[in-house]
Design a protein around this motif. Structure first.
Motif, PDB file in Angstrom:
ATOM      1  N   UNK A   1      18.438  -0.303  -2.041  1.00  0.00           N
ATOM      2  CA  UNK A   1      19.840  -0.184  -1.641  1.00  0.00           C
ATOM      3  C   UNK A   1      20.005  -0.509  -0.156  1.00  0.00           C
ATOM      4  N   UNK A   2      19.078  -0.051   0.657  1.00  0.00           N
ATOM      5  CA  UNK A   2      19.117  -0.291   2.097  1.00  0.00           C
ATOM      6  C   UNK A   2      19.053  -1.785   2.404  1.00  0.00           C
ATOM      7  N   UNK A   3      18.251  -2.519   1.625  1.00  0.00           N
ATOM      8  CA  UNK A   3      18.085  -3.963   1.842  1.00  0.00           C
ATOM      9  C   UNK A   3      19.034  -4.804   0.995  1.00  0.00           C
ATOM     10  N   UNK A   4      19.850  -4.147   0.197  1.00  0.00           N
ATOM     11  CA  UNK A   4      20.801  -4.846  -0.669  1.00  0.00           C
ATOM     12  C   UNK A   4      20.102  -5.787  -1.645  1.00  0.00           C
ATOM     13  N   UNK A   5      19.011  -5.283  -2.246  1.00  0.00           N
ATOM     14  CA  UNK A   5      18.315  -6.016  -3.302  1.00  0.00           C
ATOM     15  C   UNK A   5      18.327  -5.173  -4.576  1.00  0.00           C
ATOM     16  N   UNK A   6      18.095  -5.823  -5.687  1.00  0.00           N
ATOM     17  CA  UNK A   6      18.131  -5.097  -6.966  1.00  0.00           C
ATOM     18  C   UNK A   6      16.829  -4.357  -7.238  1.00  0.00           C
ATOM     19  N   UNK A   7      15.732  -4.777  -6.602  1.00  0.00           N
ATOM     20  CA  UNK A   7      14.431  -4.167  -6.864  1.00  0.00           C
ATOM     21  C   UNK A   7      13.673  -3.933  -5.557  1.00  0.00           C
ATOM     22  N   UNK A   8      12.812  -2.928  -5.573  1.00  0.00           N
ATOM     23  CA  UNK A   8      11.857  -2.685  -4.498  1.00  0.00           C
ATOM     24  C   UNK A   8      10.607  -2.093  -5.117  1.00  0.00           C
ATOM     25  N   UNK A   9       9.449  -2.543  -4.658  1.00  0.00           N
ATOM     26  CA  UNK A   9       8.165  -2.113  -5.206  1.00  0.00           C
ATOM     27  C   UNK A   9       7.334  -1.516  -4.079  1.00  0.00           C
ATOM     28  N   UNK A  10       7.047  -0.219  -4.171  1.00  0.00           N
ATOM     29  CA  UNK A  10       6.278   0.473  -3.140  1.00  0.00           C
ATOM     30  C   UNK A  10       4.792   0.170  -3.301  1.00  0.00           C
ATOM     31  N   UNK A  11       4.132  -0.081  -2.180  1.00  0.00           N
ATOM     32  CA  UNK A  11       2.696  -0.384  -2.192  1.00  0.00           C
ATOM     33  C   UNK A  11       2.012   0.360  -1.053  1.00  0.00           C
TER      34      UNK A  11
ATOM     35  N   UNK B   1       0.034  -4.346  -9.131  1.00  0.00           N
ATOM     36  CA  UNK B   1      -0.153  -3.184  -8.248  1.00  0.00           C
ATOM     37  C   UNK B   1      -1.065  -2.140  -8.890  1.00  0.00           C
ATOM     38  N   UNK B   2      -1.068  -2.076 -10.210  1.00  0.00           N
ATOM     39  CA  UNK B   2      -1.769  -1.024 -10.938  1.00  0.00           C
ATOM     40  C   UNK B   2      -2.888  -1.607 -11.796  1.00  0.00           C
ATOM     41  N   UNK B   3      -3.795  -2.354 -11.160  1.00  0.00           N
ATOM     42  CA  UNK B   3      -4.998  -2.883 -11.818  1.00  0.00           C
ATOM     43  C   UNK B   3      -4.714  -3.867 -12.936  1.00  0.00           C
ATOM     44  N   UNK B   4      -3.507  -4.448 -12.993  1.00  0.00           N
ATOM     45  CA  UNK B   4      -3.196  -5.387 -14.062  1.00  0.00           C
ATOM     46  C   UNK B   4      -3.054  -4.726 -15.415  1.00  0.00           C
ATOM     47  N   UNK B   5      -2.713  -3.423 -15.424  1.00  0.00           N
ATOM     48  CA  UNK B   5      -2.622  -2.679 -16.679  1.00  0.00           C
ATOM     49  C   UNK B   5      -1.286  -2.937 -17.382  1.00  0.00           C
ATOM     50  N   UNK B   6      -1.362  -3.154 -18.697  1.00  0.00           N
ATOM     51  CA  UNK B   6      -0.163  -3.351 -19.514  1.00  0.00           C
ATOM     52  C   UNK B   6       0.692  -2.081 -19.469  1.00  0.00           C
ATOM     53  N   UNK B   7       1.985  -2.256 -19.166  1.00  0.00           N
ATOM     54  CA  UNK B   7       2.865  -1.096 -19.038  1.00  0.00           C
ATOM     55  C   UNK B   7       3.163  -0.431 -20.386  1.00  0.00           C
ATOM     56  N   UNK B   8       2.928  -1.138 -21.472  1.00  0.00           N
ATOM     57  CA  UNK B   8       3.198  -0.591 -22.794  1.00  0.00           C
ATOM     58  C   UNK B   8       1.941  -0.075 -23.491  1.00  0.00           C
ATOM     59  N   UNK B   9       0.785  -0.360 -22.903  1.00  0.00           N
ATOM     60  CA  UNK B   9      -0.466  -0.021 -23.584  1.00  0.00           C
ATOM     61  C   UNK B   9      -1.468   0.467 -22.539  1.00  0.00           C
TER      62      UNK B   9
ATOM     63  N   UNK C   1      -5.054  -0.937 -21.153  1.00  0.00           N
ATOM     64  CA  UNK C   1      -5.222  -2.309 -21.612  1.00  0.00           C
ATOM     65  C   UNK C   1      -4.796  -3.227 -20.468  1.00  0.00           C
ATOM     66  N   UNK C   2      -5.754  -4.045 -19.979  1.00  0.00           N
ATOM     67  CA  UNK C   2      -5.497  -4.841 -18.782  1.00  0.00           C
ATOM     68  C   UNK C   2      -5.281  -6.300 -19.167  1.00  0.00           C
ATOM     69  N   UNK C   3      -4.145  -6.839 -18.722  1.00  0.00           N
ATOM     70  CA  UNK C   3      -3.774  -8.201 -19.096  1.00  0.00           C
ATOM     71  C   UNK C   3      -4.199  -9.238 -18.067  1.00  0.00           C
ATOM     72  N   UNK C   4      -4.510  -8.806 -16.858  1.00  0.00           N
ATOM     73  CA  UNK C   4      -5.006  -9.706 -15.823  1.00  0.00           C
ATOM     74  C   UNK C   4      -5.738  -8.900 -14.758  1.00  0.00           C
ATOM     75  N   UNK C   5      -6.441  -9.596 -13.890  1.00  0.00           N
ATOM     76  CA  UNK C   5      -7.160  -8.925 -12.817  1.00  0.00           C
ATOM     77  C   UNK C   5      -6.151  -8.456 -11.773  1.00  0.00           C
ATOM     78  N   UNK C   6      -6.076  -7.168 -11.581  1.00  0.00           N
ATOM     79  CA  UNK C   6      -5.094  -6.632 -10.651  1.00  0.00           C
ATOM     80  C   UNK C   6      -5.737  -5.923  -9.476  1.00  0.00           C
TER      81      UNK C   6
END
Length: 491
Positions: free
Chosen positions: A160-170, A324-332, A335-340
């Motif tokens: 909201x501060x940057x007027x973007x629809x998304x922000x990803x904390x790292x 950001x999270x080791x390439x882990x599938x968000x639904x499973x 289960x890793x879909x790529x090297x993260x």
């Protein structure tokens, strides 16, 4: 904070009829940087004079035999004996470092001081009760790792501060840059154009992907990447541009975005030093494809360590969260879909960030006031260039950074830093040009023109920019500059 005292009070005390020379002798004897002025007969407290007050009086051509009352000083803050500690702590803010405690007869009976054992720092975090409250909640509930409500809340606040629809904390600003490059598919064989005048993280993130940073010059009127230099070094290998909003000033984004559109390039904003800065009314972090921020301890918003990506593309947002999270599938789960990577921010850190964002506008206002105070108080110092402010820019005061005229003999960036250091005041040089560092010789493509970068880097110095410093601190910096300049002219 409180120290023992009667002998100290005696050697610090001078009558209101004393001369400036006698005041200087008392200050020297007491080694606290102050003298206590009292009525000769009654010993009633009149006021407190600092070594800075004396220096300012001498710069105004007061003589050593002038009466102490000729010294202009801020009204002295006092408290009666028996004042609760909490109230005394509230008095010890800004310019107030010592508070005389008065007895019923108005005589100095004790002193309370803020004992600064370290140098006046270039930057320090502003942490308050709300940060402590939210961190305590994390600890009490057990949500101290990367899961927890504060991570999501912090992301929403910052988007909201940057007027973007998304922000990803790292986990930090460097990995924000690396993750942005990975999300956009930048890799081996690609080139990414960056300014030579920036912190090493900008180049390192590119190198970590296997791509090659192409370092170009900056402009003197913004200290940021030169769009003309960008255009001159675009090749078929170029895949992205990383403009850096250096020292709080936005890069000139319109010509950069035009070049990106013309050549099919991505633009990643390195906004690590520019939280809240605006370009033509729009917040940095919302102007390119992805914005990247740092929340290191010296930044405008801090979580100790931490970073954020800001973006408007839902596909890139989803991929950033997977990587950001080791390439882990968000639904499973598991289960890793790529090297993260493990680039997650903890709930503890995010809790601090949430508290910081709740007062971000107040923080920015205070920093603007600090910049205005510096500009006002240093206006009569010859040989300095104030921070840039292009007509289309609304810069922020991350560090108050200036240039020292390289043609002034005896008054340089390095002599100033040395003189300030002797006063217990920290100051930092500008970043060295990345193009000058041998470590990048085998990893970067260098151009043959860094004239502006080299000049700015050699002359730039960042002054203390903590919200805790007061006018007396800035006055000491000003006086140090004037005395250096005067000494240089005499030599």
């Amino acid at each position: 904070m409180k120290f023992d005292i009667q002998h100290t009070i005696t050697i610090l005390t001078v009558p209101s009829s004393a001369t400036i020379r006698q005041v200087m002798q008392a200050i020297d004897r007491g080694a606290l940087g102050i003298a206590l002025i009292v009525e000769p007969e009654t010993e009633h407290f009149v006021g407190l004079v600092t070594d800075g007050d004396v220096r300012r009086a001498l710069l105004r051509d007061c003589g050593l035999e002038s009466q102490v009352l000729a010294i202009k000083h801020l009204p002295s803050v006092t408290a009666p004996m028996g004042t609760p500690v909490e109230q005394l702590l509230n008095l010890l803010e800004g310019d107030i470092k010592i508070v005389p405690l008065l007895d019923a007869d108005g005589k100095v009976a004790d002193l309370v001081r803020l004992d600064r054992h370290v140098r006046l720092p270039v930057a320090e975090p502003s942490i308050g009760e709300r940060e402590l409250q939210y961190v305590s909640e994390c600890i009490l509930t057990g949500w101290i790792s990367s899961a927890g409500k504060f991570v999501t809340q912090f992301e929403q606040q910052f988007a909201a501060f940057c007027n973007t629809s998304h922000a990803v904390a790292v986990s930090n600003g460097t990995v924000a840059l690396h993750l942005a490059l990975e999300v956009l598919g930048i890799g081996s064989g690609d080139e990414v154009i960056i300014p030579s005048l920036t912190f090493a993280a900008t180049a390192n993130a590119v190198i970590h992907t296997g791509a090659t940073p192409v370092m170009v010059d900056c402009t003197l009127d913004t200290w940021t990447i030169d769009p003309v230099a960008i255009a001159a070094h675009i090749t078929p290998k170029t895949k992205a541009i990383i403009p850096v909003h250096l020292y709080g000033h936005p890069a000139d984004m319109d010509p950069i975005m035009e070049l990106a559109t013309q050549h099919g390039l991505f633009v990643i904003e390195d906004a690590a030093e520019a939280h809240g800065a605006r370009y033509k009314g729009k917040p940095v972090g919302s102007l390119g494809d992805i914005g990247c921020f740092s929340f290191y301890g010296n930044k405008i918003v801090t979580t100790g360590e931490g970073g954020m990506l800001t973006l408007n593309n839902v596909t890139w947002d989803s991929r950033a969260r997977v990587l950001r999270d080791h390439g882990m599938d968000k639904q499973r789960r598991y289960w890793h879909t790529e090297i993260g990577y493990n680039y997650r921010l903890t709930n503890l850190q995010a809790a601090i960030g949430v508290a910081q964002m709740e007062r971000i506008e107040q923080t920015l206002d205070k920093r603007a006031d600090l910049a205005a105070t510096y500009r006002r108080m240093l206006a009569d110092v010859p040989g300095i260039t104030f921070p840039p402010a292009a007509p289309w820019a609304e810069p922020v005061c991350w560090l108050y950074s200036i240039l020292i005229d390289k043609n002034l003999a005896g008054f340089s960036r390095d002599t100033l830093m040395s003189a300030l250091g002797a006063e217990g005041i920290d100051a930092r040089p500008f970043f060295f040009p990345l193009s000058a560092m041998p470590i990048y010789a085998d990893h970067a493509r260098l151009t043959n023109n860094y004239l502006v970068t080299d000049e700015i880097s050699a002359c730039g110095v960042s002054l203390p920019s903590s919200l805790k410093i007061g006018e007396r601190d800035i006055a000491t910096i000003r006086e140090t500059m004037l005395l250096l300049r005067a000494a240089a002219m005499k030599s």
